[in-house]
Design a protein around this motif. Structure first.
Motif, PDB file in Angstrom:
ATOM      1  N   GLN A 101      44.542 -70.647 -51.953  1.00 48.15           N
ATOM      2  CA  GLN A 101      45.290 -71.020 -50.755  1.00 48.15           C
ATOM      3  C   GLN A 101      45.120 -70.009 -49.634  1.00 48.15           C
ATOM      4  O   GLN A 101      45.025 -70.398 -48.458  1.00 48.15           O
ATOM      5  N   GLU A 102      45.054 -68.745 -49.942  1.00 45.72           N
ATOM      6  CA  GLU A 102      44.954 -67.728 -48.894  1.00 45.72           C
ATOM      7  C   GLU A 102      43.686 -67.918 -48.068  1.00 45.72           C
ATOM      8  O   GLU A 102      43.717 -67.873 -46.829  1.00 45.72           O
ATOM      9  N   ALA A 103      42.556 -68.133 -48.742  1.00 48.95           N
ATOM     10  CA  ALA A 103      41.295 -68.331 -48.021  1.00 48.95           C
ATOM     11  C   ALA A 103      41.347 -69.594 -47.175  1.00 48.95           C
ATOM     12  O   ALA A 103      40.902 -69.606 -46.024  1.00 48.95           O
ATOM     13  N   ALA A 104      41.909 -70.667 -47.742  1.00 51.04           N
ATOM     14  CA  ALA A 104      42.010 -71.929 -47.004  1.00 51.04           C
ATOM     15  C   ALA A 104      42.880 -71.769 -45.766  1.00 51.04           C
ATOM     16  O   ALA A 104      42.546 -72.265 -44.680  1.00 51.04           O
ATOM     17  N   ALA A 105      44.000 -71.065 -45.918  1.00 55.65           N
ATOM     18  CA  ALA A 105      44.916 -70.882 -44.797  1.00 55.65           C
ATOM     19  C   ALA A 105      44.290 -70.028 -43.694  1.00 55.65           C
ATOM     20  O   ALA A 105      44.439 -70.322 -42.504  1.00 55.65           O
ATOM     21  N   GLN A 106      43.590 -68.971 -44.086  1.00 50.11           N
ATOM     22  CA  GLN A 106      42.959 -68.107 -43.089  1.00 50.11           C
ATOM     23  C   GLN A 106      41.838 -68.836 -42.358  1.00 50.11           C
ATOM     24  O   GLN A 106      41.647 -68.665 -41.151  1.00 50.11           O
ATOM     25  N   PHE A 107      41.107 -69.667 -43.080  1.00 50.17           N
ATOM     26  CA  PHE A 107      40.067 -70.470 -42.429  1.00 50.17           C
ATOM     27  C   PHE A 107      40.691 -71.460 -41.456  1.00 50.17           C
ATOM     28  O   PHE A 107      40.218 -71.626 -40.326  1.00 50.17           O
ATOM     29  N   LEU A 108      41.757 -72.129 -41.882  1.00 49.68           N
ATOM     30  CA  LEU A 108      42.421 -73.083 -41.007  1.00 49.68           C
ATOM     31  C   LEU A 108      42.922 -72.393 -39.741  1.00 49.68           C
ATOM     32  O   LEU A 108      42.797 -72.948 -38.635  1.00 49.68           O
ATOM     33  N   LYS A 109      43.449 -71.197 -39.882  1.00 45.78           N
ATOM     34  CA  LYS A 109      43.904 -70.448 -38.711  1.00 45.78           C
ATOM     35  C   LYS A 109      42.748 -70.174 -37.765  1.00 45.78           C
ATOM     36  O   LYS A 109      42.885 -70.297 -36.537  1.00 45.78           O
ATOM     37  N   THR A 110      41.591 -69.839 -38.310  1.00 43.34           N
ATOM     38  CA  THR A 110      40.404 -69.589 -37.493  1.00 43.34           C
ATOM     39  C   THR A 110      39.964 -70.858 -36.765  1.00 43.34           C
ATOM     40  O   THR A 110      39.588 -70.821 -35.586  1.00 43.34           O
ATOM     41  N   VAL A 111      40.041 -71.981 -37.451  1.00 38.49           N
ATOM     42  CA  VAL A 111      39.667 -73.268 -36.850  1.00 38.49           C
ATOM     43  C   VAL A 111      40.607 -73.625 -35.702  1.00 38.49           C
ATOM     44  O   VAL A 111      40.184 -74.096 -34.644  1.00 38.49           O
ATOM     45  N   VAL A 126      50.559 -81.662 -51.524  1.00 39.72           N
ATOM     46  CA  VAL A 126      51.330 -81.726 -50.282  1.00 39.72           C
ATOM     47  C   VAL A 126      51.914 -80.358 -49.945  1.00 39.72           C
ATOM     48  O   VAL A 126      51.856 -79.904 -48.794  1.00 39.72           O
ATOM     49  N   GLU A 127      52.455 -79.688 -50.951  1.00 42.57           N
ATOM     50  CA  GLU A 127      53.051 -78.374 -50.708  1.00 42.57           C
ATOM     51  C   GLU A 127      51.981 -77.372 -50.293  1.00 42.57           C
ATOM     52  O   GLU A 127      52.182 -76.555 -49.386  1.00 42.57           O
ATOM     53  N   GLN A 134      51.589 -73.934 -42.136  1.00 42.52           N
ATOM     54  CA  GLN A 134      52.554 -72.924 -41.707  1.00 42.52           C
ATOM     55  C   GLN A 134      51.878 -71.580 -41.457  1.00 42.52           C
ATOM     56  O   GLN A 134      52.163 -70.893 -40.470  1.00 42.52           O
ATOM     57  N   ALA A 135      50.946 -71.219 -42.344  1.00 46.10           N
ATOM     58  CA  ALA A 135      50.244 -69.953 -42.184  1.00 46.10           C
ATOM     59  C   ALA A 135      49.377 -69.955 -40.926  1.00 46.10           C
ATOM     60  O   ALA A 135      49.176 -68.913 -40.294  1.00 46.10           O
ATOM     61  N   ALA A 136      48.867 -71.134 -40.558  1.00 40.87           N
ATOM     62  CA  ALA A 136      48.023 -71.247 -39.368  1.00 40.87           C
ATOM     63  C   ALA A 136      48.842 -71.433 -38.101  1.00 40.87           C
ATOM     64  O   ALA A 136      48.281 -71.477 -37.003  1.00 40.87           O
ATOM     65  N   GLY A 137      50.166 -71.570 -38.233  1.00 41.61           N
ATOM     66  CA  GLY A 137      51.038 -71.704 -37.074  1.00 41.61           C
ATOM     67  C   GLY A 137      51.029 -73.076 -36.435  1.00 41.61           C
ATOM     68  O   GLY A 137      51.265 -73.210 -35.233  1.00 41.61           O
ATOM     69  N   ILE A 138      50.765 -74.122 -37.228  1.00 40.96           N
ATOM     70  CA  ILE A 138      50.753 -75.485 -36.694  1.00 40.96           C
ATOM     71  C   ILE A 138      51.648 -76.376 -37.552  1.00 40.96           C
ATOM     72  O   ILE A 138      51.828 -76.128 -38.740  1.00 40.96           O
TER      73      ILE A 138
END
Length: 225
Positions: A101-111, A126-127, A134-138
Protein backbone atom coordinates in the motif's frame (compact mmCIF):
# COMPACT_ATOMS: atom_id res chain seq x y z
CA UNK A 1 -15.39 0.19 -14.10
CA UNK A 2 -12.58 -2.32 -14.62
CA UNK A 3 -12.62 -6.06 -15.14
CA UNK A 4 -10.03 -6.35 -12.37
CA UNK A 5 -12.92 -5.98 -9.93
CA UNK A 6 -13.56 -9.68 -10.44
CA UNK A 7 -10.32 -10.78 -8.81
CA UNK A 8 -11.25 -13.58 -6.43
CA UNK A 9 -10.70 -13.40 -2.68
CA UNK A 10 -11.88 -11.69 0.49
CA UNK A 11 -10.72 -8.17 1.35
CA UNK A 12 -7.82 -9.39 3.49
CA UNK A 13 -6.38 -11.34 0.55
CA UNK A 14 -5.70 -8.11 -1.36
CA UNK A 15 -3.16 -6.66 1.05
CA UNK A 16 -0.48 -7.17 -1.61
CA UNK A 17 -2.56 -6.23 -4.67
CA UNK A 18 -2.92 -2.59 -5.75
CA UNK A 19 -3.61 -1.71 -9.38
CA UNK A 20 -3.54 1.91 -10.54
CA UNK A 21 -4.85 2.67 -14.04
CA UNK A 22 -4.63 5.72 -16.28
CA UNK A 23 -7.08 6.00 -19.17
CA UNK A 24 -7.77 8.62 -21.84
CA UNK A 25 -11.34 9.41 -22.85
CA UNK A 26 -12.21 8.47 -26.42
CA UNK A 27 -12.92 11.58 -28.47
CA UNK A 28 -12.06 13.88 -25.56
CA UNK A 29 -8.36 13.74 -24.76
CA UNK A 30 -7.10 10.60 -26.50
CA UNK A 31 -5.49 12.31 -29.51
CA UNK A 32 -2.38 13.39 -27.60
CA UNK A 33 -2.50 10.85 -24.80
CA UNK A 34 0.36 8.48 -25.76
CA UNK A 35 3.16 10.66 -24.24
CA UNK A 36 1.06 11.06 -21.09
CA UNK A 37 0.49 7.31 -20.80
CA UNK A 38 4.21 6.72 -21.15
CA UNK A 39 4.88 9.39 -18.52
CA UNK A 40 2.41 7.73 -16.16
CA UNK A 41 4.28 4.44 -16.30
CA UNK A 42 7.66 6.17 -16.08
CA UNK A 43 6.50 7.78 -12.84
CA UNK A 44 5.63 4.34 -11.49
CA UNK A 45 9.12 2.85 -11.88
CA UNK A 46 10.77 4.54 -8.85
CA UNK A 47 8.10 2.91 -6.65
CA UNK A 48 9.01 -0.59 -7.82
CA UNK A 49 5.84 -1.97 -9.41
CA UNK A 50 5.60 -5.75 -9.72
CA UNK A 51 4.11 -5.45 -13.19
CA UNK A 52 3.05 -2.79 -15.69
CA UNK A 53 1.12 -3.17 -18.90
CA UNK A 54 -1.51 -2.15 -21.38
CA UNK A 55 -4.33 -4.24 -22.93
CA UNK A 56 -3.02 -3.79 -26.48
CA UNK A 57 0.45 -5.30 -26.01
CA UNK A 58 0.33 -6.97 -22.59
CA UNK A 59 2.52 -6.80 -19.53
CA UNK A 60 6.21 -6.97 -18.74
CA UNK A 61 6.40 -10.70 -19.51
CA UNK A 62 4.99 -11.75 -22.90
CA UNK A 63 4.60 -14.89 -24.99
CA UNK A 64 6.64 -15.53 -28.13
CA UNK A 65 5.30 -17.30 -31.21
CA UNK A 66 8.71 -18.41 -32.48
CA UNK A 67 9.72 -20.51 -29.46
CA UNK A 68 9.07 -24.17 -28.78
CA UNK A 69 7.34 -25.30 -25.60
CA UNK A 70 10.61 -26.44 -24.04
CA UNK A 71 12.31 -23.15 -24.92
CA UNK A 72 9.48 -21.26 -23.21
CA UNK A 73 10.11 -23.18 -19.98
CA UNK A 74 13.72 -21.99 -20.00
CA UNK A 75 13.23 -18.36 -21.03
CA UNK A 76 14.60 -15.36 -19.17
CA UNK A 77 12.21 -14.56 -16.32
CA UNK A 78 13.20 -10.89 -15.95
CA UNK A 79 10.27 -8.47 -16.47
CA UNK A 80 10.92 -5.97 -19.27
CA UNK A 81 9.33 -2.72 -18.11
CA UNK A 82 11.13 -0.69 -20.76
CA UNK A 83 9.57 -2.73 -23.56
CA UNK A 84 6.11 -1.98 -22.16
CA UNK A 85 6.65 1.78 -22.03
CA UNK A 86 8.42 2.01 -25.38
CA UNK A 87 5.76 -0.14 -27.03
CA UNK A 88 2.79 2.11 -26.23
CA UNK A 89 1.82 3.55 -29.61
CA UNK A 90 -1.91 4.20 -29.35
CA UNK A 91 -4.41 5.43 -26.76
CA UNK A 92 -5.29 2.73 -24.23
CA UNK A 93 -5.56 2.18 -20.51
CA UNK A 94 -2.23 1.50 -18.84
CA UNK A 95 -1.67 0.01 -15.41
CA UNK A 96 0.98 -0.19 -12.71
CA UNK A 97 0.66 -2.93 -10.10
CA UNK A 98 2.13 -2.78 -6.60
CA UNK A 99 2.38 -5.35 -3.84
CA UNK A 100 2.22 -2.90 -0.94
CA UNK A 101 0.00 0.00 0.00
CA UNK A 102 2.77 2.48 0.78
CA UNK A 103 4.25 2.27 -2.73
CA UNK A 104 0.81 2.51 -4.33
CA UNK A 105 -0.12 5.54 -2.24
CA UNK A 106 3.14 7.35 -2.96
CA UNK A 107 2.76 6.69 -6.67
CA UNK A 108 -0.82 7.95 -6.61
CA UNK A 109 0.36 11.11 -4.87
CA UNK A 110 2.94 11.62 -7.62
CA UNK A 111 0.27 11.14 -10.29
CA UNK A 112 -2.02 13.67 -8.61
CA UNK A 113 0.78 16.24 -8.51
CA UNK A 114 1.64 15.62 -12.19
CA UNK A 115 -1.97 16.35 -13.22
CA UNK A 116 -1.75 14.57 -16.58
CA UNK A 117 -5.43 15.08 -17.33
CA UNK A 118 -6.13 11.33 -17.55
CA UNK A 119 -8.77 9.32 -15.72
CA UNK A 120 -7.18 7.38 -12.86
CA UNK A 121 -8.70 4.53 -10.91
CA UNK A 122 -7.53 2.06 -8.28
CA UNK A 123 -8.42 -1.61 -8.13
CA UNK A 124 -7.87 -2.96 -4.62
CA UNK A 125 -9.89 -3.65 -1.50
CA UNK A 126 -12.25 -0.74 -0.80
CA UNK A 127 -10.42 0.10 2.41
CA UNK A 128 -7.04 -0.12 0.69
CA UNK A 129 -8.17 2.19 -2.11
CA UNK A 130 -9.61 4.67 0.42
CA UNK A 131 -6.35 4.78 2.33
CA UNK A 132 -4.37 5.39 -0.88
CA UNK A 133 -6.64 8.32 -1.73
CA UNK A 134 -6.30 9.77 1.75
CA UNK A 135 -2.52 9.50 1.58
CA UNK A 136 -2.55 11.29 -1.79
CA UNK A 137 -4.79 14.06 -0.40
CA UNK A 138 -7.78 13.41 -2.67
CA UNK A 139 -11.35 12.25 -1.97
CA UNK A 140 -12.65 9.03 -3.47
CA UNK A 141 -14.82 9.90 -6.47
CA UNK A 142 -16.86 6.69 -6.70
CA UNK A 143 -16.68 2.98 -5.98
CA UNK A 144 -17.52 -0.16 -7.95
CA UNK A 145 -18.16 -3.61 -6.53
CA UNK A 146 -18.07 -7.09 -8.05
CA UNK A 147 -21.11 -9.14 -7.04
CA UNK A 148 -19.17 -12.38 -7.33
CA UNK A 149 -20.26 -15.62 -8.94
CA UNK A 150 -23.85 -16.81 -9.18
CA UNK A 151 -25.51 -19.93 -10.52
CA UNK A 152 -24.04 -23.44 -10.36
CA UNK A 153 -21.02 -22.34 -8.34
CA UNK A 154 -20.26 -25.97 -7.42
CA UNK A 155 -18.92 -26.33 -10.97
CA UNK A 156 -16.32 -23.63 -10.47
CA UNK A 157 -12.63 -24.52 -9.98
CA UNK A 158 -11.29 -24.53 -6.43
CA UNK A 159 -10.45 -21.28 -4.66
CA UNK A 160 -6.70 -21.46 -5.34
CA UNK A 161 -7.31 -21.84 -9.07
CA UNK A 162 -9.90 -19.06 -9.10
CA UNK A 163 -7.58 -16.68 -7.29
CA UNK A 164 -4.96 -17.20 -9.98
CA UNK A 165 -7.16 -17.20 -13.10
CA UNK A 166 -9.17 -14.09 -12.13
CA UNK A 167 -5.97 -12.05 -11.94
CA UNK A 168 -6.16 -11.80 -15.73
CA UNK A 169 -8.99 -9.39 -16.49
CA UNK A 170 -9.71 -11.00 -19.85
CA UNK A 171 -9.67 -14.60 -18.63
CA UNK A 172 -6.63 -15.63 -20.66
CA UNK A 173 -5.13 -17.78 -17.90
CA UNK A 174 -7.00 -21.06 -18.09
CA UNK A 175 -8.10 -23.03 -15.05
CA UNK A 176 -6.24 -26.05 -16.42
CA UNK A 177 -2.96 -24.14 -16.61
CA UNK A 178 -3.39 -22.71 -13.10
CA UNK A 179 -4.15 -26.16 -11.69
CA UNK A 180 -1.15 -27.63 -13.49
CA UNK A 181 1.13 -24.96 -12.04
CA UNK A 182 -0.22 -25.57 -8.54
CA UNK A 183 0.35 -29.31 -8.94
CA UNK A 184 3.86 -28.85 -10.34
CA UNK A 185 4.85 -26.58 -7.46
CA UNK A 186 3.46 -29.09 -4.95
CA UNK A 187 5.41 -31.87 -6.66
CA UNK A 188 8.61 -29.84 -6.74
CA UNK A 189 8.75 -29.90 -10.55
CA UNK A 190 8.76 -26.10 -10.76
CA UNK A 191 9.50 -23.34 -8.28
CA UNK A 192 6.76 -20.79 -7.52
CA UNK A 193 8.84 -18.18 -9.37
CA UNK A 194 8.97 -20.30 -12.52
CA UNK A 195 5.27 -21.17 -12.42
CA UNK A 196 4.32 -17.52 -11.97
CA UNK A 197 6.24 -16.39 -15.05
CA UNK A 198 4.50 -19.01 -17.19
CA UNK A 199 1.08 -17.74 -16.16
CA UNK A 200 2.03 -14.06 -16.37
CA UNK A 201 2.88 -14.37 -20.08
CA UNK A 202 -0.69 -15.42 -20.88
CA UNK A 203 -2.25 -12.30 -19.34
CA UNK A 204 -2.85 -10.17 -22.42
CA UNK A 205 -4.04 -7.14 -20.44
CA UNK A 206 -0.94 -6.87 -18.24
CA UNK A 207 -2.80 -6.82 -14.91
CA UNK A 208 -1.48 -10.08 -13.45
CA UNK A 209 0.20 -9.68 -10.06
CA UNK A 210 3.12 -12.14 -10.01
CA UNK A 211 3.96 -11.65 -6.32
CA UNK A 212 0.39 -12.33 -5.21
CA UNK A 213 0.41 -15.40 -7.45
CA UNK A 214 3.72 -16.53 -5.92
CA UNK A 215 2.22 -16.22 -2.44
CA UNK A 216 -0.78 -18.33 -3.47
CA UNK A 217 1.48 -21.04 -4.90
CA UNK A 218 3.69 -21.05 -1.81
CA UNK A 219 0.62 -21.36 0.42
CA UNK A 220 -0.58 -24.31 -1.67
CA UNK A 221 2.80 -26.02 -1.29
CA UNK A 222 2.93 -25.45 2.46
CA UNK A 223 -0.46 -27.08 2.90
CA UNK A 224 1.07 -30.27 1.48
CA UNK A 225 3.87 -30.33 4.06
Amino acid sequence: MTNTLHRYGDSESFYDDYLIFASPSSGKNDADSVPKLKAFLEMALPFHPVNIGDPVHGGSLRPARDLTTIANWKRDMTPDFRAVIDGINEPASVVAIFNNQEAAAQFLKTVVEADLGLSVNISASVEGANQCCQAAGIPRHSVGYSLGFEGAVEKLPNTQVLTLTTMCGHGMISASLAKKMIDWVKEGRRTPEQAVTYMTRFCSCGVFNPLRAKRILEDARKKME
